[in-house]
Motif scaffolding. Structure first.
Motif, PDB file in Angstrom:
ATOM      1  N   ARG A  46       0.848  -1.207   0.000  1.00 46.01           N
ATOM      2  CA  ARG A  46       0.000   0.000   0.000  1.00 46.01           C
ATOM      3  C   ARG A  46       0.877   1.247   0.000  1.00 46.01           C
ATOM      4  N   SER A  47       1.980   1.201   0.770  1.00 40.81           N
ATOM      5  CA  SER A  47       2.907   2.337   0.780  1.00 40.81           C
ATOM      6  C   SER A  47       3.537   2.541  -0.593  1.00 40.81           C
ATOM      7  N   VAL A  48       3.864   1.436  -1.261  1.00 39.83           N
ATOM      8  CA  VAL A  48       4.429   1.532  -2.607  1.00 39.83           C
ATOM      9  C   VAL A  48       3.450   2.246  -3.536  1.00 39.83           C
ATOM     10  N   ARG A  49       2.183   1.828  -3.489  1.00 36.58           N
ATOM     11  CA  ARG A  49       1.181   2.451  -4.365  1.00 36.58           C
ATOM     12  C   ARG A  49       0.978   3.925  -4.020  1.00 36.58           C
ATOM     13  N   ASP A  50       0.929   4.229  -2.714  1.00 39.33           N
ATOM     14  CA  ASP A  50       0.746   5.627  -2.301  1.00 39.33           C
ATOM     15  C   ASP A  50       1.926   6.485  -2.739  1.00 39.33           C
ATOM     16  N   GLN A  51       3.136   5.965  -2.560  1.00 41.04           N
ATOM     17  CA  GLN A  51       4.311   6.754  -2.923  1.00 41.04           C
ATOM     18  C   GLN A  51       4.414   6.962  -4.430  1.00 41.04           C
ATOM     19  N   ARG A  52       3.947   6.007  -5.193  1.00 40.25           N
ATOM     20  CA  ARG A  52       3.974   6.182  -6.652  1.00 40.25           C
ATOM     21  C   ARG A  52       3.063   7.329  -7.092  1.00 40.25           C
ATOM     22  N   HIS A  53       2.010   7.560  -6.312  1.00 36.83           N
ATOM     23  CA  HIS A  53       1.068   8.628  -6.662  1.00 36.83           C
ATOM     24  C   HIS A  53       1.425   9.969  -6.044  1.00 36.83           C
TER      25      HIS A  53
END
Length: 201
Positions: free
Chosen positions: A55-62
């Protein structure tokens, strides 16, 4: 875990004590818990960590953006950093004053660490920022997140295994102390008559 092997040996042994069987059962229970509970706990912890990290990976990508920065000039190093003997093995990055434009179109200027070997005015390099152009760490990638999750699962399994082993040792220690206390009481009862004629010794 010798007490586990002792379970079979003590089955019909006339010298068997209740504590011998109890120690064997405690050891067997601990072994089964280590073989079953520790891996289950590690798997659950690893999955939970992986879910949170992904989830952190997805949030940081955005929320993090790769932008181009331009070197204004290199910041002079301190005497310790400038000495190659003292700086050996240290971070080889250079600190520069640079300019960049954030994703929202705002202009920024400030000191940045760069991997450029010999930064000069006008050199370009990439940095990571948030949506307002403020510097941010490189976003976590999925592979690194998975690696961290696996390590968290392994660590949890080892911790649970060590905890079970420690509890087993504590239980056995208390059982041994209780056995010794029982022996001491038995010796005290037999002590006054020990070796006397007609005392049944």
């Amino acid at each position: 875990m010798r007490a586990i092997r002792g379970l079979w040996r003590w089955r019909r042994n006339p010298l068997r004590r209740g504590t011998d069987l109890a120690e064997g059962w405690v050891a067997l229970t601990a072994l089964l818990l280590i073989l079953v509970a520790a891996p289950v706990a590690g798997t659950l912890a690893g999955r939970a960590a992986d879910g949170a990290l992904q989830r952190s990976v997805r949030d940081q990508r955005h929320t993090r953006y790769e932008v181009a920065a331009t070197v204004d000039h290199e910041v002079e190093r301190s005497p310790l950093e400038a000495n190659p003997d003292l700086a050996a093995g240290r971070d080889t990055r250079s600190r520069v004053l640079a300019e960049w434009r954030g994703p929202d179109g705002s202009d920024h200027h400030g000191p940045i660490m760069t991997t450029l070997k010999s930064p000069e005015h006008g050199d370009h390099f990439t940095i990571w920022t948030d949506r307002h152009g403020d510097l941010a760490a490189r976003p976590l990638d999925s592979t690194t997140a998975t690696t961290h999750a696996v390590l968290a699962g392994i660590g949890t399994a080892l911790a649970v295994g060590c905890l079970i082993a420690a509890v087993r040792r504590l239980i056995v220690w208390r059982m041994v102390r209780r056995r010794y206390a029982h022996w001491d009481r038995a010796w005290l009862r037999a002590g006054p008559d020990w070796g006397r004629t007609g005392a049944g010794s």
